[in-house]
Design a protein around this motif. Structure first.
Motif, PDB file in Angstrom:
ATOM      1  N   LYS A 117      16.086  30.360  52.818  1.00 51.34           N
ATOM      2  CA  LYS A 117      16.459  30.868  53.287  1.00 51.34           C
ATOM      3  C   LYS A 117      15.822  30.745  55.000  1.00 51.34           C
ATOM      4  O   LYS A 117      17.281  31.085  55.508  1.00 51.34           O
ATOM      5  CB  LYS A 117      17.146  32.534  52.872  1.00 51.34           C
ATOM      6  N   ASP A 118      15.027  30.635  55.622  1.00 55.79           N
ATOM      7  CA  ASP A 118      14.222  31.148  56.702  1.00 55.79           C
ATOM      8  C   ASP A 118      14.315  29.238  57.673  1.00 55.79           C
ATOM      9  O   ASP A 118      13.822  28.774  57.539  1.00 55.79           O
ATOM     10  CB  ASP A 118      12.745  31.344  56.387  1.00 55.79           C
ATOM     11  N   ALA A 119      15.797  30.116  58.818  1.00 57.60           N
ATOM     12  CA  ALA A 119      15.921  28.879  59.206  1.00 57.60           C
ATOM     13  C   ALA A 119      14.938  28.899  60.287  1.00 57.60           C
ATOM     14  O   ALA A 119      14.661  28.076  61.086  1.00 57.60           O
ATOM     15  CB  ALA A 119      16.804  29.691  60.309  1.00 57.60           C
ATOM     16  N   ASP A 120      14.136  29.461  60.773  1.00 58.78           N
ATOM     17  CA  ASP A 120      13.348  28.882  61.654  1.00 58.78           C
ATOM     18  C   ASP A 120      12.052  28.240  61.361  1.00 58.78           C
ATOM     19  O   ASP A 120      11.790  27.392  62.011  1.00 58.78           O
ATOM     20  CB  ASP A 120      12.024  31.087  62.531  1.00 58.78           C
ATOM     21  N   ASN A 121      12.315  28.022  60.441  1.00 61.09           N
ATOM     22  CA  ASN A 121      10.808  26.473  59.320  1.00 61.09           C
ATOM     23  C   ASN A 121      11.290  25.475  59.553  1.00 61.09           C
ATOM     24  O   ASN A 121      11.392  24.992  60.813  1.00 61.09           O
ATOM     25  CB  ASN A 121      10.603  27.347  58.608  1.00 61.09           C
ATOM     26  N   LYS A 122      12.506  25.346  59.305  1.00 56.77           N
ATOM     27  CA  LYS A 122      13.784  23.988  59.865  1.00 56.77           C
ATOM     28  C   LYS A 122      13.732  24.055  61.317  1.00 56.77           C
ATOM     29  O   LYS A 122      13.270  22.719  62.077  1.00 56.77           O
ATOM     30  CB  LYS A 122      14.891  24.102  59.099  1.00 56.77           C
ATOM     31  N   ILE A 123      13.833  25.052  62.363  1.00 55.69           N
ATOM     32  CA  ILE A 123      14.386  25.013  63.756  1.00 55.69           C
ATOM     33  C   ILE A 123      12.503  24.532  64.086  1.00 55.69           C
ATOM     34  O   ILE A 123      12.635  23.219  65.439  1.00 55.69           O
ATOM     35  CB  ILE A 123      14.260  26.185  63.839  1.00 55.69           C
ATOM     36  N   ALA A 124      11.455  25.250  63.613  1.00 60.58           N
ATOM     37  CA  ALA A 124      10.117  24.946  64.309  1.00 60.58           C
ATOM     38  C   ALA A 124      10.176  23.190  63.698  1.00 60.58           C
ATOM     39  O   ALA A 124       9.085  22.525  65.018  1.00 60.58           O
ATOM     40  CB  ALA A 124       9.497  25.900  63.505  1.00 60.58           C
ATOM     41  N   ILE A 125      10.450  22.791  62.928  1.00 60.74           N
ATOM     42  CA  ILE A 125       9.856  21.632  62.752  1.00 60.74           C
ATOM     43  C   ILE A 125      10.422  20.350  63.415  1.00 60.74           C
ATOM     44  O   ILE A 125      10.161  19.414  63.666  1.00 60.74           O
ATOM     45  CB  ILE A 125      10.120  20.898  61.032  1.00 60.74           C
ATOM     46  N   LYS A 126      11.766  20.554  63.534  1.00 55.58           N
ATOM     47  CA  LYS A 126      12.484  20.004  64.102  1.00 55.58           C
ATOM     48  C   LYS A 126      12.258  20.200  66.038  1.00 55.58           C
ATOM     49  O   LYS A 126      12.275  19.262  65.842  1.00 55.58           O
ATOM     50  CB  LYS A 126      14.406  20.148  64.745  1.00 55.58           C
ATOM     51  N   ASN A 127      11.658  21.398  66.127  1.00 56.33           N
ATOM     52  CA  ASN A 127      11.041  21.372  67.916  1.00 56.33           C
ATOM     53  C   ASN A 127      10.509  20.526  68.159  1.00 56.33           C
ATOM     54  O   ASN A 127       9.975  20.205  68.767  1.00 56.33           O
ATOM     55  CB  ASN A 127      11.100  23.234  68.147  1.00 56.33           C
ATOM     56  N   CYS A 128       9.273  20.151  66.847  1.00 51.23           N
ATOM     57  CA  CYS A 128       7.672  19.206  67.076  1.00 51.23           C
ATOM     58  C   CYS A 128       8.433  18.143  66.867  1.00 51.23           C
ATOM     59  O   CYS A 128       7.595  16.961  66.033  1.00 51.23           O
ATOM     60  CB  CYS A 128       6.910  20.166  66.309  1.00 51.23           C
TER      61      CYS A 128
END
Length: 623
Positions: A117-128
């Motif tokens: 459920k943690d969107a921040d993990n997905k966004i972190a993968i995208k951002n790097c």
């Protein structure tokens, strides 16, 4: 020796789990001595493990990543801690490492971290730049296991809105070229037509898990925006491969599995607004033509029977279909979305699939293709009649699932744009629609149908009864008047349902030849009055979001309304383009909310890839 101690140790787990993959890492690579040898071992702290991701020795890095995969298995806190401690960039950088053990372990860890459920993990993968890194690895590998992990990770990432276009822009062509086309069974031939058949029958698709993951990823991103759908439709080989997979699944009687579900949902999304989003759509636009009049009485044949009779069904079909021009070349690409052959695909799914999502998506695809006044929509409406699809869709209104009933109702309304279909549906579908209306003891609905589904049913009834007195008679014979009056006077019903029922009653009373019969039944004119008071502000919201899908139909009396609305599985999307559609279109929005919401049905809980634990030998299904 560590393996003799009946305790799980940090350094012992990861290499043993990867033994079948040929790991040669030392068993104690990650073990940390605590004092002299006799004093034993300790497990390294998470910061130490993440520091090992940047170690110069590949065995240490691969063991650290494999153990992170184990630690993050069903543990959201550890996933967040890995992100906070900057472990994600290190894992992403390992994807470019030529050592298979290193990039395999890193990819497995990222798959687990991206799940949940943690969107921040997905966004972190995208951002790097995790998506481009995954794709570079996908293009290099021919390893089936690794391909499954890569595509599973992308499927997880695709459930986050802010990552969807990143996947479309950076991963679409690779997913198509490396997975969908080569492993679907479909092959390009020199003339561009679909091939890949043996003895005239499609081959069974290979690499089912990778195909399922890829179709699930593309299913999610296809719900993002018009630009995403355009790129998917025009991606060379994608639609061809999807059609080929679906046909293969039909031939193998595999109509209910996850691969079929993802493919059908993706096709449904690609069919959304197809009549005004494909290139040169103006050439098919018939919205400016005069509406077709009612069918001659000699052609109002009952096509619901399998009997050939005097050939009436054939004549009705040919009146609408004999204008289909022969193609000089086989259809390909996005053209396959609206060719006559798709009717048999979707009717096969409706007849034989036991997967409720497949049923809903198949009806949604039919609804989309029949939306709007366009040439191929006219063909498909007539072909649905020929293939006895009107019967199938009508009978599925008897299903107990809310979304399935709503999808069938929407499809029927669009199918009824054809005057022949409207006449037949008025006779055959009305009893099923009545059966879905609220009623029974204590003014409770027969089924646990949502407000939006009830309103959709009322809208469809109004469409079918508008100019057909026979349909109104069928409604009366089915005890529809009783249920409508109960709904219209039920204080526990929402304003939308009350006004909707009142408008259907008004359409019944408008048939003057029925009034004497209705009065003999004990009804009065006041029973057919419509309450058009403005809706309460609280009724304009569904699940915390504004819902404009059906409200305008009720507020404006459903008179000459030209509106296209989205029917979403989880949320509603406002559609600002309401020109010349005169019908409904549907879009699968499974990626809009977390797909593991425990309020969903069990069948919906695995719409993204689940965590995997390297300590085990299989992937665990979501409970």
């Amino acid at each position: 020796f560590l393996g003799e101690e009946k305790v799980y140790y940090y350094g012992a787990g990861a290499p043993l789990a990867k033994g079948e993959r040929g790991s040669v890492a030392s068993l104690d690579t990650l073990s940390m001595r605590k004092g002299p040898p006799a004093s034993g071992w300790r497990q390294p702290e998470l910061p130490e493990v993440i520091a090992m991701l940047n170690y110069r020795l590949d065995p240490v890095r691969s063991n650290a990543a494999a153990y992170l995969q184990h630690l993050t298995f069903k543990n959201d806190k550890v996933k967040s801690d890995v992100r906070r401690l900057k472990g994600i960039p290190a894992l992403v950088s390992m994807l470019d490492n030529p050592n298979r053990e290193v990039h395999f372990a890193a990819c497995g860890a990222l798959k687990n971290i991206s799940f949940g459920k943690d969107a921040d993990n997905k966004i972190a993968i995208k951002n790097c730049d995790g998506v481009p890194a995954l794709i570079r690895l996908l293009r290099k590998t021919r390893d089936q296991d690794l391909t499954e992990i890569i595509t599973g990770t992308l499927w997880n990432l695709s459930s986050q809105d802010s990552v969807k276009m990143e996947i479309v822009d950076n991963a679409l062509h690779a997913l198509c070229d490396e997975v969908m086309v080569p492993h679907s069974g479909w092959e390009r031939t020199t003339n561009g037509a679909g091939g890949g058949e043996e003895n005239g029958k499609p081959r069974t698709p290979e690499w089912d898990t990778a195909l399922t993951n890829t179709a699930g990823c593309l299913r999610n991103v296809s719900s993002e925006r018009i630009e995403a759908r355009r790129k998917l439709r025009e991606c060379s080989g994608l639609v061809d491969s999807l059609m080929y997979i679906v046909q293969s699944q039909i031939n193998c009687k595999e109509l209910s599995n996850k691969l079929t579900e993802n493919c059908i949902c993706l096709l449904r999304n690609l069919s959304y607004h197809v009549h005004k989003e494909i290139p040169n759509f103006e050439a098919y636009d018939e919205s400016k033509q005069a509406n077709l009049g009612p069918a001659p009485s000699s052609q109002r044949a009952g096509c619901f029977s399998s009997r050939k009779g005097k050939g009436r069904c054939h004549r009705v079909t040919m009146d609408s279909c004999d204008v289909i021009p022969p193609r000089a070349t086989p259809a390909k690409g996005y053209e396959l979305l609206f060719q006559p052959e798709v009717v048999r695909i979707y009717t096969s799914m409706l007849k034989e699939s036991h997967n409720l999502i497949v049923l809903e998506a198949s009806a949604g695809a039919i609804q989309n293709l029949c939306a709007g006044r366009w040439t191929h929509g006219r063909y498909i409406r007539a072909l649905m009649r020929e293939e006895k699809g009107l019967v199938v869709v009508s009978e599925l209104l008897d299903n107990t699932n809310d979304r399935v009933v709503r999808a069938m109702s929407g499809a029927i309304r669009n199918l009824a744009i054809d005057p022949h279909n409207k006449k037949l549906l008025g006779k055959y579908a009305v009893p099923y629609l009545v059966g879905d209306l609220p009623g029974g003891g204590q003014n409770q609905p027969v089924k646990a149908l949502s407000e939006e589904t009830v309103v959709s049913i009322l809208s469809t009834l109004h469409e079918l009864l508008g100019s057909d007195v026979e349909a109104a008679k069928t409604l009366r014979a089915s005890q529809g008047i009783e249920r409508l009056v109960l709904t219209n006077k039920d204080s526990n019903r929402s304003d939308r349902e009350v006004r909707g029922a009142g408008l259907v009653l008004q359409s019944v009373w408008a048939h003057k030849e029925l009034r004497r019969t209705l009065e003999k039944d004990g009804w009065r004119k006041t029973d057919f009055m419509v309450n058009l008071n403005p809706p309460k502000s609280d009724d304009n919201r569904l699940n915390g979001r504004h819902d404009d899908s059906t409200l305008p139909l009720i507020d404006k009396g459903w008179e000459n309304i030209k509106i296209s609305f989205t029917v979403s599985l989880y949320v509603h999307i406002k559609n600002t383009n309401t020109s010349h559609t005169d019908a409904y279109s549907t879009l699968d929005q499974r990626g809009r909310k977390n797909t593991l919401d425990k309020t969903l049905d069990a069948a919906d809980q695995d719409s993204v890839q689940v965590d995997s634990d390297p300590m085990g030998t299989h992937f665990h299904n979501v409970a």
